[in-house]
Design an enzyme around this catalytic site. Structure first.
Site, mmCIF file in Angstrom:
data_model
loop_
_atom_site.group_PDB
_atom_site.id
_atom_site.type_symbol
_atom_site.label_atom_id
_atom_site.label_comp_id
_atom_site.label_asym_id
_atom_site.label_seq_id
_atom_site.Cartn_x
_atom_site.Cartn_y
_atom_site.Cartn_z
ATOM 1 N N ASN A 79 0.842 -0.902 0.321
ATOM 2 C CA ASN A 79 -0.258 0.404 0.084
ATOM 3 C C ASN A 79 1.279 1.482 0.011
ATOM 4 O O ASN A 79 1.554 1.332 1.138
ATOM 5 C CB ASN A 79 -1.338 -0.228 1.217
ATOM 6 C CG ASN A 79 -1.941 1.275 1.256
ATOM 7 O OD1 ASN A 79 -2.486 2.368 0.214
ATOM 8 N ND2 ASN A 79 -3.225 1.093 2.593
ATOM 9 N N ARG B 172 -1.964 -1.932 -3.701
ATOM 10 C CA ARG B 172 -3.609 -1.215 -3.302
ATOM 11 C C ARG B 172 -3.288 -0.170 -4.521
ATOM 12 O O ARG B 172 -2.183 0.046 -4.866
ATOM 13 C CB ARG B 172 -3.161 -0.615 -1.998
ATOM 14 C CG ARG B 172 -4.598 0.082 -2.344
ATOM 15 C CD ARG B 172 -4.896 0.796 -1.100
ATOM 16 N NE ARG B 172 -5.808 1.727 -0.385
ATOM 17 C CZ ARG B 172 -5.841 2.721 0.033
ATOM 18 N NH1 ARG B 172 -5.066 3.536 1.085
ATOM 19 N NH2 ARG B 172 -7.135 3.897 0.238
ATOM 20 N N HIS C 138 -12.447 3.240 -0.785
ATOM 21 C CA HIS C 138 -12.274 2.359 0.516
ATOM 22 C C HIS C 138 -13.386 1.134 0.484
ATOM 23 O O HIS C 138 -13.718 -0.091 0.468
ATOM 24 C CB HIS C 138 -12.990 2.507 1.846
ATOM 25 C CG HIS C 138 -12.844 3.945 1.966
ATOM 26 N ND1 HIS C 138 -12.996 4.678 2.828
ATOM 27 C CD2 HIS C 138 -11.072 4.519 2.333
ATOM 28 C CE1 HIS C 138 -12.509 5.791 3.503
ATOM 29 N NE2 HIS C 138 -11.610 5.237 3.442
ATOM 30 N N LEU D 254 -15.304 4.083 9.441
ATOM 31 C CA LEU D 254 -14.812 5.275 9.664
ATOM 32 C C LEU D 254 -13.457 5.688 10.660
ATOM 33 O O LEU D 254 -12.511 4.760 11.452
ATOM 34 C CB LEU D 254 -15.629 5.959 11.310
ATOM 35 C CG LEU D 254 -17.186 5.399 10.860
ATOM 36 C CD1 LEU D 254 -17.627 5.208 12.030
ATOM 37 C CD2 LEU D 254 -17.689 6.528 9.562
ATOM 38 N N ARG E 49 -10.233 16.232 6.732
ATOM 39 C CA ARG E 49 -11.353 16.677 5.789
ATOM 40 C C ARG E 49 -12.731 17.149 5.858
ATOM 41 O O ARG E 49 -13.261 15.858 6.546
ATOM 42 C CB ARG E 49 -11.710 15.168 4.630
ATOM 43 C CG ARG E 49 -9.624 14.535 3.658
ATOM 44 C CD ARG E 49 -9.903 13.098 2.843
ATOM 45 N NE ARG E 49 -9.036 13.204 3.322
ATOM 46 C CZ ARG E 49 -9.885 11.432 2.953
ATOM 47 N NH1 ARG E 49 -10.193 10.942 2.681
ATOM 48 N NH2 ARG E 49 -8.159 10.747 3.329
ATOM 49 N N MET F 131 -10.598 10.440 17.600
ATOM 50 C CA MET F 131 -11.711 10.899 17.775
ATOM 51 C C MET F 131 -11.314 10.418 19.328
ATOM 52 O O MET F 131 -12.064 10.711 20.704
ATOM 53 C CB MET F 131 -12.763 9.631 17.613
ATOM 54 C CG MET F 131 -13.711 9.471 18.177
ATOM 55 S SD MET F 131 -14.625 11.107 17.617
ATOM 56 C CE MET F 131 -15.040 11.104 16.079
ATOM 57 N N GLU G 105 -8.399 -4.636 4.729
ATOM 58 C CA GLU G 105 -8.007 -3.974 3.459
ATOM 59 C C GLU G 105 -6.814 -5.596 2.693
ATOM 60 O O GLU G 105 -6.708 -5.953 1.276
ATOM 61 C CB GLU G 105 -8.018 -3.219 3.204
ATOM 62 C CG GLU G 105 -8.747 -2.338 3.573
ATOM 63 C CD GLU G 105 -9.359 -0.895 3.910
ATOM 64 O OE1 GLU G 105 -8.742 -0.514 5.241
ATOM 65 O OE2 GLU G 105 -9.126 0.444 3.057
HETATM 66 P P1 ADP Z 1 -6.606 4.978 8.664
HETATM 67 O O1 ADP Z 1 -7.822 5.343 7.929
HETATM 68 O O2 ADP Z 1 -5.449 5.666 8.965
HETATM 69 O O3 ADP Z 1 -6.433 3.657 7.934
HETATM 70 P P2 ADP Z 1 -7.424 4.007 11.216
HETATM 71 O O4 ADP Z 1 -8.942 2.932 10.918
HETATM 72 O O5 ADP Z 1 -6.925 3.212 11.700
HETATM 73 O O6 ADP Z 1 -7.176 5.401 9.888
HETATM 74 O O7 ADP Z 1 -8.436 4.868 12.423
HETATM 75 C C1 ADP Z 1 -7.558 5.497 12.636
HETATM 76 C C2 ADP Z 1 -8.737 6.682 13.345
HETATM 77 O O8 ADP Z 1 -9.106 6.414 13.976
HETATM 78 C C3 ADP Z 1 -7.605 7.484 14.476
HETATM 79 O O9 ADP Z 1 -7.738 9.076 13.697
HETATM 80 C C4 ADP Z 1 -8.043 7.164 15.760
HETATM 81 O O10 ADP Z 1 -9.614 8.724 15.712
HETATM 82 C C5 ADP Z 1 -9.672 5.981 15.738
HETATM 83 N N1 ADP Z 1 -9.450 5.737 17.096
HETATM 84 C C6 ADP Z 1 -8.549 4.790 16.899
HETATM 85 N N2 ADP Z 1 -8.522 3.980 18.394
HETATM 86 C C7 ADP Z 1 -9.776 4.445 18.407
HETATM 87 C C8 ADP Z 1 -10.246 4.478 19.933
HETATM 88 N N3 ADP Z 1 -9.355 3.595 21.182
HETATM 89 N N4 ADP Z 1 -11.502 5.072 19.864
HETATM 90 C C9 ADP Z 1 -11.731 5.955 19.387
HETATM 91 N N5 ADP Z 1 -11.109 5.926 18.300
HETATM 92 C C10 ADP Z 1 -10.024 5.471 17.711
#
Ligand code: ADP
Length: 382
Positions: free
Chosen positions: A11, A76, A165, A194, A226, A268, A369
């Protein structure tokens, strides 16, 4: 290559290369890693060096890429346009086709192209497979894919909703059916991916019929940095009244908006902490995020007509019980209910968070993925 069963998944992003080696005989992950800060101080100089570092790391762990066990490399690729609607064996012509799509994905496709070229040089004897982020959305009907602008202009510039995605939406919609003990063809699912980027999709009987991202991954849900949906006139306004240039607005909407723009944090977890301390901006960011999510749940409920499951996935979807609870609050009328005890359970397994007997199953379904890309790659390479 009869016995070879390893697949390397690459990726290649603008500043990082993530890699995973899987043994597809068992679908077991053998090794995974990331080379970050490409082109920055302390990082790899370029993508070629990043890939060499990945190869060295794998070799040190006992998985040399010169191994006869390696069957194929899966890449990817972010944008497949209208031309690439399924996983594709890379040829010179395919590579040129991916390069032709650079104007539609200027940040992503060049890195993907470089990744493919370097991997080809590393193992010219192996099949290289491109798996497109847009492909799963190729089935979206014209009514959902077309923007209501002059058809001639739209077609000349390739302007339509492509969606992104896709490997995640494909994987999660199928895994959700499996969780329910049903065939993908028999269930309608709203998938909420998300992560840092975020998108929703409406999947009817295994076929994607709508998605929230559009020409680029900017449209739709509120994301880490974004904006998601804005009135397009915001852009003219920023130009005419704000005196901002195109690149400046691009950066504003892609990198300085979303949760980050609303409250200064895009994670988050941090937003949750700040809300606990009574931070009003964090509270507003959370509410704007959840409001947008609910609008899409409502919209895709209407698109599907009958919803069997809502699946939460990716970093926020898999981990934030607060987002899931808020997104599904007061939706009994739509048959969507979250059980607070089930929702609070932390687990890496796919699981239901709705009460037994609910009309709509609300589920947490971890995405994978890389496994999806490896499956597509292995199937094609064989
Ligand atoms: P990417 O789109 O970069 O692959 P991910 O799917 O790994 O991202 O998601 C990353 C996001 O997930 C972080 O920015 C954070 O906001 C959220 N996140 C990760 N762990 C937690 C958690 N325990 N509680 C809430 N949000 C989380």
């Amino acid at each position: 290559m009869s016995g070879a069963s390893w697949v390397l998944v690459l990726n290649s992003g603008s500043s990082s290369v993530k890699y995973q080696l899987l043994d597809m005989a068992t679908e077991r992950r053998l090794a995974a890693g990331i080379v970050e800060r490409i082109g920055e101080e302390g990082g790899a100089g370029d993508h070629a060096e990043a890939l060499r570092r990945a190869a060295t790391d794998l070799k040190e762990r006992g998985f040399g890429l010169d191994s006869p066990e390696l069957a194929a490399v899966g890449h990817r690729v972010v944008h497949g346009g209208t031309r690439f609607t399924r996983p594709t064996l890379v040829t010179d012509e395919v590579l040129a086709g991916i390069e032709d799509l650079v104007p539609l994905a200027p940040l992503h496709n060049p890195a993907n192209v470089t990744g493919i070229k370097v991997a080809r040089e590393l193992r010219p004897d192996l099949p290289q497979v491109a798996v497109f982020d847009t492909a799963f959305h190729a089935t979206i009907p014209e009514a959902a894919a077309r923007y209501a602008i002059d058809t001639e202009v739209a077609d000349r510039f390739g302007i339509r909703r492509y969606g992104f995605h896709g490997t995640s939406h494909a994987y999660v919609s199928r895994a959700t059916a499996a969780l329910l003990g049903r065939e993908p063809a028999d269930v309608n699912v709203i998938v909420l991916h998300l992560g840092n980027g975020a998108s929703a999709s409406a999947v009817r009987g295994g076929v994607c019929v709508d998605t929230s991202m559009g020409l680029t991954p900017l449209e739709g849900l509120v994301m880490g940095t974004r904006s998601g949906d804005v009135d397009p006139a915001v852009i003219f306004h920023l130009e005419r009244v704000g005196g901002m240039g195109t690149d400046e607005i691009d950066t504003l909407l892609n990198k300085r908006s979303g949760l980050l723009g609303l409250c200064g944090a895009n994670d988050m977890r941090e937003i949750g902490r700040r809300m606990g301390e009574g931070d009003a901006a964090a509270q507003t960011a959370f509410e704007v995020y959840v409001h947008r999510l609910r609008r899409y749940v409502g919209a895709f409920t209407a698109v599907l007509g009958r919803v069997d499951a809502v699946a939460f996935t990716a970093g926020v979807g898999e981990n934030s019980a607060a987002v899931r609870a808020a997104a599904m609050a007061d939706l009994e009328g739509l048959g969507m209910v979250v059980d607070p005890v089930r929702n609070a359970v932390r687990s890496s397994a796919a699981r239901l968070v709705s009460p037994d007997g609910s009309r709509v199953a609300v589920a947490v379904v971890p995405t994978d993925e890389e496994l999806e890309i490896a499956r597509d790659t292995y199937a094609l390479a064989r």
